[in-house]
Design a protein around this motif. Structure first.
Motif, short mmCIF file in Angstrom:
data_model
loop_
_atom_site.label_atom_id
_atom_site.label_comp_id
_atom_site.label_asym_id
_atom_site.label_seq_id
_atom_site.Cartn_x
_atom_site.Cartn_y
_atom_site.Cartn_z
N ASP A 105 0.86 -1.18 0.00
CA ASP A 105 0.00 0.00 0.00
C ASP A 105 0.89 1.24 0.00
O ASP A 105 1.55 1.55 1.00
CB ASP A 105 -0.90 -0.01 1.23
N ALA A 107 0.12 4.37 0.00
CA ALA A 107 -0.32 5.41 0.93
C ALA A 107 0.19 5.14 2.34
O ALA A 107 0.62 6.06 3.05
CB ALA A 107 -1.85 5.50 0.93
N GLN A 108 0.16 3.88 2.76
CA GLN A 108 0.66 3.53 4.09
C GLN A 108 2.16 3.79 4.18
O GLN A 108 2.67 4.30 5.19
CB GLN A 108 0.36 2.07 4.40
N SER A 109 2.89 3.44 3.12
CA SER A 109 4.33 3.69 3.10
C SER A 109 4.64 5.17 3.20
O SER A 109 5.53 5.60 3.94
CB SER A 109 4.96 3.12 1.82
N GLN A 132 -4.60 13.11 4.13
CA GLN A 132 -5.27 11.84 3.92
C GLN A 132 -5.93 11.81 2.54
O GLN A 132 -6.54 12.80 2.11
CB GLN A 132 -6.34 11.61 5.00
N GLY A 137 -8.59 3.74 0.04
CA GLY A 137 -7.49 2.87 -0.38
C GLY A 137 -7.92 1.43 -0.38
O GLY A 137 -9.12 1.14 -0.34
N PRO A 138 -7.00 0.48 -0.43
CA PRO A 138 -5.56 0.76 -0.46
C PRO A 138 -5.07 1.15 -1.85
O PRO A 138 -5.71 0.88 -2.85
CB PRO A 138 -4.95 -0.60 -0.04
N LEU A 140 -2.53 0.15 -4.00
CA LEU A 140 -1.56 -0.93 -4.20
C LEU A 140 -0.64 -0.67 -5.39
O LEU A 140 -1.08 -0.29 -6.47
CB LEU A 140 -2.29 -2.26 -4.40
N ARG A 145 9.54 -2.21 -1.79
CA ARG A 145 8.96 -1.26 -0.83
C ARG A 145 10.05 -0.40 -0.16
O ARG A 145 9.85 0.82 0.03
CB ARG A 145 8.17 -2.01 0.24
#
Length: 259
Positions: A105, A107-109, A132, A137-138, A140, A145
């Motif tokens: 993901d 966005a999470q990274s 935000q 999401g996610p 991907l 990564r």
């Protein structure tokens, strides 16, 4: 192997032994060289810090030893970035190296990268905010990564270094046309149109004195672009002198996990 008219067949055999041998030698050299450079650089830094602590405040010894610490840290950063860039370029030139590929993901990274840079931003008096995503999401993407997060971190660090005190930096992620894009916007000095391609070249600096003082190596944006292109995307900048800059790292979105 392919068929030709007249019931003929042609087979082409390419011996890639030398290519792989050269690549292996290059990897070994980079690994060994980085280790050999890091060891004395760390020792010099520790010794210089010890001199700083024992030197008389305001003395020439203190001034020189502080400069020595800064240069040792810069050498360490330069060695690290050379290794990172070499790794990205080496894998980018290979068509069969998927050892480090994964679906993750983006966005999470990006959110994790921003969180890890809050302390640095606070130290220099810069405000950094992760916006935000509007769409759910996610987000991907497929790739390495760790390298992706290094690339995003380079964009964030650049924004922090070139932003005036108290200026805001925004970091956001969106998806459009099957591309996941990370945007890092600052209110720094900006980049002239004729320089917007050159800044992605290795060792190119807009302001050598300022970048050197901030500890930059001139490789950060080259790592960003090489990482993006290795993942099938690209890195760009939109800017006007005196009006800040928005750097964008875009890579293809993926909906399926690796099999």
């Amino acid at each position: 192997v392919m068929a030709l008219p007249g019931k003929k067949i042609v087979a082409i055999v390419i011996d890639q032994t030398e290519r792989y041998r050269t690549a292996a030698m290059r990897e070994d050299f980079i690994a060994n060289a980085s280790h050999e450079l890091n060891t004395p650089a760390a020792a010099i830094s520790l010794l210089a810090e010890a001199i700083v602590k024992t030197a008389k405040k305001g003395s020439t010894t203190e001034v020189f030893s502080k400069s020595l610490v800064e240069e040792a840290d810069r050498l360490t950063s330069l060695t690290r970035d050379i290794v990172r860039l070499s790794e990205v370029q080496e894998v980018s030139s290979s068509t069969d190296d998927d050892r480090h590929l994964q679906v993750f993901d983006a966005a999470q990274s990006v959110e994790d990268v921003v969180a890890s840079h809050l302390s640095l931003a606070d130290q220099v008096g810069v405000q950094i905010e992760y916006l935000q995503p509007i769409s759910p999401g996610p987000f991907l993407v497929q790739g390495n990564r760790q390298w992706f997060e290094v690339a995003v971190g380079n964009l964030v660090e650049n924004a922090i270094q070139y932003s005036p005190t108290g200026a805001p930096i925004s970091v956001s992620v969106d998806v459009a046309d099957d591309l996941v894009s990370v945007h890092v916007a600052d209110q720094g000095p900006g980049v002239a149109q004729e320089l917007q391609e050159q800044i992605f070249q290795r060792f190119y600096r807009l302001d050598s004195a300022r970048t050197r003082k901030a500890g930059g190596t001139g490789l950060g944006l080259s790592i960003v672009r090489n990482t993006a292109r290795h993942m099938g995307g690209d890195a760009t900048v939109v800017s006007q002198p005196g009006e800040g800059a928005t750097f964008t790292l875009s890579v293809p979105a993926t909906a399926e996990p690796l099999t």
